[in-house]
Scaffold this motif. Structure first.
Motif, mmCIF file in Angstrom:
data_model
loop_
_atom_site.group_PDB
_atom_site.id
_atom_site.type_symbol
_atom_site.label_atom_id
_atom_site.label_comp_id
_atom_site.label_asym_id
_atom_site.label_seq_id
_atom_site.Cartn_x
_atom_site.Cartn_y
_atom_site.Cartn_z
ATOM 1 N N UNK A 90 43.725 34.516 36.166
ATOM 2 C CA UNK A 90 44.096 35.536 37.148
ATOM 3 C C UNK A 90 44.140 36.908 36.490
ATOM 4 N N UNK A 91 44.767 37.000 35.332
ATOM 5 C CA UNK A 91 44.863 38.300 34.644
ATOM 6 C C UNK A 91 43.482 38.798 34.218
ATOM 7 N N UNK A 92 42.621 37.897 33.752
ATOM 8 C CA UNK A 92 41.276 38.286 33.316
ATOM 9 C C UNK A 92 40.476 38.845 34.485
ATOM 10 N N UNK A 93 40.546 38.200 35.627
ATOM 11 C CA UNK A 93 39.815 38.681 36.799
ATOM 12 C C UNK A 93 40.369 40.006 37.292
ATOM 13 N N UNK A 94 41.685 40.157 37.273
ATOM 14 C CA UNK A 94 42.274 41.427 37.725
ATOM 15 C C UNK A 94 41.874 42.580 36.813
ATOM 16 N N UNK A 95 41.752 42.304 35.516
ATOM 17 C CA UNK A 95 41.471 43.367 34.548
ATOM 18 C C UNK A 95 39.981 43.660 34.400
ATOM 19 N N UNK A 96 39.120 42.816 34.931
ATOM 20 C CA UNK A 96 37.676 42.954 34.699
ATOM 21 C C UNK A 96 37.115 44.187 35.386
ATOM 22 N N UNK A 97 36.119 44.781 34.753
ATOM 23 C CA UNK A 97 35.391 45.913 35.316
ATOM 24 C C UNK A 97 34.620 45.434 36.547
ATOM 25 N N UNK A 98 34.722 46.118 37.696
ATOM 26 C CA UNK A 98 33.951 45.703 38.873
ATOM 27 C C UNK A 98 32.445 45.660 38.615
ATOM 28 N N UNK A 99 31.979 46.432 37.637
ATOM 29 C CA UNK A 99 30.565 46.431 37.298
ATOM 30 C C UNK A 99 30.185 45.391 36.262
ATOM 31 N N UNK A 100 31.080 44.466 35.968
ATOM 32 C CA UNK A 100 30.828 43.411 34.991
ATOM 33 C C UNK A 100 29.470 42.744 35.224
ATOM 34 N N UNK A 101 28.726 42.562 34.128
ATOM 35 C CA UNK A 101 27.453 41.839 34.186
ATOM 36 C C UNK A 101 27.590 40.574 33.349
ATOM 37 N N UNK A 102 27.670 39.432 34.015
ATOM 38 C CA UNK A 102 27.768 38.156 33.305
ATOM 39 C C UNK A 102 27.065 37.091 34.136
ATOM 40 N N UNK A 103 26.983 35.898 33.583
ATOM 41 C CA UNK A 103 26.307 34.796 34.251
ATOM 42 C C UNK A 103 27.058 34.364 35.501
ATOM 43 N N UNK A 104 26.306 34.063 36.561
ATOM 44 C CA UNK A 104 26.822 33.450 37.777
ATOM 45 C C UNK A 104 25.769 32.463 38.252
ATOM 46 N N UNK A 105 26.174 31.411 38.936
ATOM 47 C CA UNK A 105 25.206 30.351 39.212
ATOM 48 C C UNK A 105 24.958 30.052 40.680
ATOM 49 N N UNK A 106 25.530 30.840 41.603
ATOM 50 C CA UNK A 106 25.241 30.643 43.018
ATOM 51 C C UNK A 106 24.853 31.964 43.662
ATOM 52 N N UNK A 107 23.984 31.927 44.674
ATOM 53 C CA UNK A 107 23.689 33.146 45.428
ATOM 54 C C UNK A 107 24.828 33.478 46.383
ATOM 55 N N UNK A 108 24.812 34.689 46.917
ATOM 56 C CA UNK A 108 25.705 35.026 48.021
ATOM 57 C C UNK A 108 26.826 35.986 47.713
ATOM 58 N N UNK A 109 27.221 36.154 46.460
ATOM 59 C CA UNK A 109 28.307 37.074 46.121
ATOM 60 C C UNK A 109 27.721 38.444 45.771
ATOM 61 N N UNK A 110 28.422 39.536 46.073
ATOM 62 C CA UNK A 110 27.863 40.868 45.809
ATOM 63 C C UNK A 110 27.848 41.266 44.345
ATOM 64 N N UNK A 111 28.566 40.565 43.490
ATOM 65 C CA UNK A 111 28.607 40.913 42.066
ATOM 66 C C UNK A 111 29.054 39.684 41.283
ATOM 67 N N UNK A 112 28.801 39.655 39.961
ATOM 68 C CA UNK A 112 29.301 38.532 39.161
ATOM 69 C C UNK A 112 30.826 38.381 39.229
ATOM 70 N N UNK A 113 31.543 39.506 39.225
ATOM 71 C CA UNK A 113 32.997 39.408 39.300
ATOM 72 C C UNK A 113 33.423 38.796 40.629
ATOM 73 N N UNK A 114 32.810 39.248 41.722
ATOM 74 C CA UNK A 114 33.128 38.662 43.032
ATOM 75 C C UNK A 114 32.786 37.179 43.051
ATOM 76 N N UNK A 115 31.663 36.805 42.422
ATOM 77 C CA UNK A 115 31.294 35.391 42.365
ATOM 78 C C UNK A 115 32.392 34.564 41.701
#
Length: 248
Positions: A90-115
């Protein structure tokens, strides 16, 4: 839903899961996960919380294996270990940059953080239901909008992948219609390709599942029996989903 809403839901659902597991005890079978005990469920969910937190915190560009544990937490260590990892996610997600670029494995989310916020909220919500099923008694409420979002993630995300095992002997159409939200899905099934879900009620359907979004969400994740919702049309088609839709 907004990323902050997913994180708030993740925080709540993880707390409910831990509370249910504490009341139940680690050795009680989980009826919605045959072969698992509550302890297995807590270790599984806690491991994936740590896995997701590492991907987000380190902005990892590709899939990584789960971190091996020096030894599996058991007994009195188990729930503090779970709560520590859940809180860190929870703390990691709250602190993450909205522009975070990392791996995600499903379509449909607007950003990796949202995924990752979405995926972990739903992962934890479904396993909270598992923990409460082992405990017995009524399930905690689940917001209809969140449940509808989870249906969309399952149909348009997980089962849009080639790894989906849901196939029919000939082209068939399954409709999913919550009666407490304005969402509806038409899922086209075939012998040769993964299901194709569309956000529409257009055209005929061979089978329609309807009822509260929460019940449809848990049914499609195989956490409720088929008679928990209304089934119109070919009930056998709903049975095909039940038999072949498990996510591994």
């Amino acid at each position: 839903m907004q990323t902050t809403e997913y994180i708030d839901t993740l925080r709540r659902e993880g707390g409910l899961l831990a509370d249910a597991a504490e009341r139940t005890g680690a050795d009680v079978p989980v009826p919605t996960c045959p072969g698992w005990t509550t302890g297995d469920l807590v270790r599984h969910t806690g491991t994936f919380h740590r896995w997701a937190a590492r991907i987000v915190a380190e902005a990892l560009p590709g899939p990584v294996p789960e971190d091996p544990m020096p030894r599996e937490p058991t007994g009195a260590e188990l729930l503090p270990w779970f709560r520590e990892g859940h809180g860190a996610l929870v703390r990691t997600l709250r602190a993450a940059d909205p522009g975070l670029d990392c791996w995600a494995f499903l379509p449909g989310a607007p950003s990796p953080l949202a995924f990752w916020a979405r995926r972990q909220a739903h992962e934890t919500a479904v396993h909270r239901v598992d923990a409460e099923s082992a405990r017995g008694g009524a399930l905690s409420p689940l917001d209809a909008g969140f449940a509808a979002d989870g249906i969309d993630e399952l149909l348009s995300g997980f089962h849009a992948r080639r790894s989906s095992r849901v196939r029919t002997g000939r082209p068939r159409v399954l409709r999913v219609r919550p009666d407490d939200t304005d969402a509806v899905w038409t899922v086209r099934l075939s012998p040769d390709a993964q299901p194709r879900a569309e956000r529409t009620a257009a055209g005929p359907a061979d089978c329609e599942l309807s009822g509260p979004a929460r019940d449809l969400y848990l049914l499609l994740w195989n956490r409720l029996p088929l008679d928990a919702v209304a089934v119109t049309g070919d009930r056998d088609l709903a049975g095909v989903w039940r038999a072949s839709s498990a996510i591994t």
